[in-house]
Design a protein around this motif. Structure first.
Motif, PDB file in Angstrom:
ATOM      1  N   GLN A  23       5.322   4.059  -1.458  1.00 53.36           N
ATOM      2  CA  GLN A  23       4.607   2.821  -1.833  1.00 53.36           C
ATOM      3  C   GLN A  23       5.454   1.616  -1.442  1.00 53.36           C
ATOM      4  O   GLN A  23       6.618   1.513  -1.827  1.00 53.36           O
TER       5      GLN A  23
ATOM      6  N   ARG B 291       0.817  -1.207   0.000  1.00 49.87           N
ATOM      7  CA  ARG B 291       0.000   0.000   0.000  1.00 49.87           C
ATOM      8  C   ARG B 291       0.856   1.266   0.000  1.00 49.87           C
ATOM      9  O   ARG B 291       2.055   1.216   0.250  1.00 49.87           O
ATOM     10  N   GLU B 292       0.191   2.378  -0.261  1.00 53.98           N
ATOM     11  CA  GLU B 292       0.847   3.681  -0.190  1.00 53.98           C
ATOM     12  C   GLU B 292       0.531   4.341   1.148  1.00 53.98           C
ATOM     13  O   GLU B 292      -0.594   4.254   1.648  1.00 53.98           O
ATOM     14  N   HIS B 293       1.532   4.977   1.725  1.00 55.84           N
ATOM     15  CA  HIS B 293       1.330   5.760   2.938  1.00 55.84           C
ATOM     16  C   HIS B 293       2.059   7.086   2.779  1.00 55.84           C
ATOM     17  O   HIS B 293       2.751   7.312   1.781  1.00 55.84           O
TER      18      HIS B 293
END
Length: 202
Positions: free
Chosen positions: A131, A105-107
């Protein structure tokens, strides 16, 4: 003393982070390390970005009051996903939980930097999208077992083994490491100093 001799600017880093020390050394800024003892808990209702910037300002301001002759640099880094702040893991199990949440996931990494001298404090926040590639439980546990995640926000370090689990970033790499150098130089100029590629001049 020769009239052209400049007195070195005293710089204090209000952090014990070895990454921030390395980055200041990389750009040639000699400094002292004096970690600031402040409460880093999140205030009720406090959003991630104001929280991050408040901590950086508090660190710099607290030491600037004690050392008014010095330029004090404070910084704070947080990892945010789904609106939640991921700080440093409490233990290995917490690190695994964080990395499972970030996997694939992207943070966003927010790093705030503040500079203070006497009664003046300037600050800014750098935001970087990161990512992660998809990780198996086995890979996550193996990474946690290296010990690298334990003192880092979000339980990873992009400059170490963690470089292999990051798929891409959009923004300042040094901010992900913990100190946005471009923003730092801009703030120092605002405080009345000039970065001279290896030195800080008044």
């Amino acid at each position: 003393m020769n009239a052209t001799t400049k007195t070195p600017v005293r710089i204090i880093l209000a952090s014990q982070s070895p990454r921030r020390r390395e980055l200041l050394a990389q750009i040639g800024l000699a400094h002292e390390v004096r970690p600031a003892d402040i409460d880093e808990s999140v205030h009720p209702g406090e959003e991630p970005v104001p929280h991050c910037e408040r901590l950086a300002r508090d660190k710099a301001h607290t030491l600037a009051l004690v050392h008014p002759d010095a330029v004090v640099i404070g910084s704070d880094t947080i990892v945010v996903i789904d609106g939640a702040i991921l700080g440093k893991p409490r233990d290995a199990a917490d690190a695994v939980t964080m990395l499972e949440r970030l996997s694939g996931r992207e943070h966003t990494v927010y790093t705030a930097v503040a500079v203070a001298q006497g009664g003046r404090t300037l600050s800014a926040v750098e935001a970087v999208r990161v990512q992660f590639r998809a990780l198996t439980r086995e890979q996550i546990e193996a990474y946690v077992n290296t010990g690298e995640p334990m003192d880092k926000a979000g339980a990873y370090g992009i400059q170490g083994f963690g470089a292999t689990i990051v798929q891409r970033i959009d923004g300042d790499y040094f901010a992900v490491m913990g100190l946005p150098l471009g923003k730092l130089v801009e703030l120092l100029v605002g405080l009345g100093y000039q970065y001279a590629f290896g030195a800080l001049n008044a």
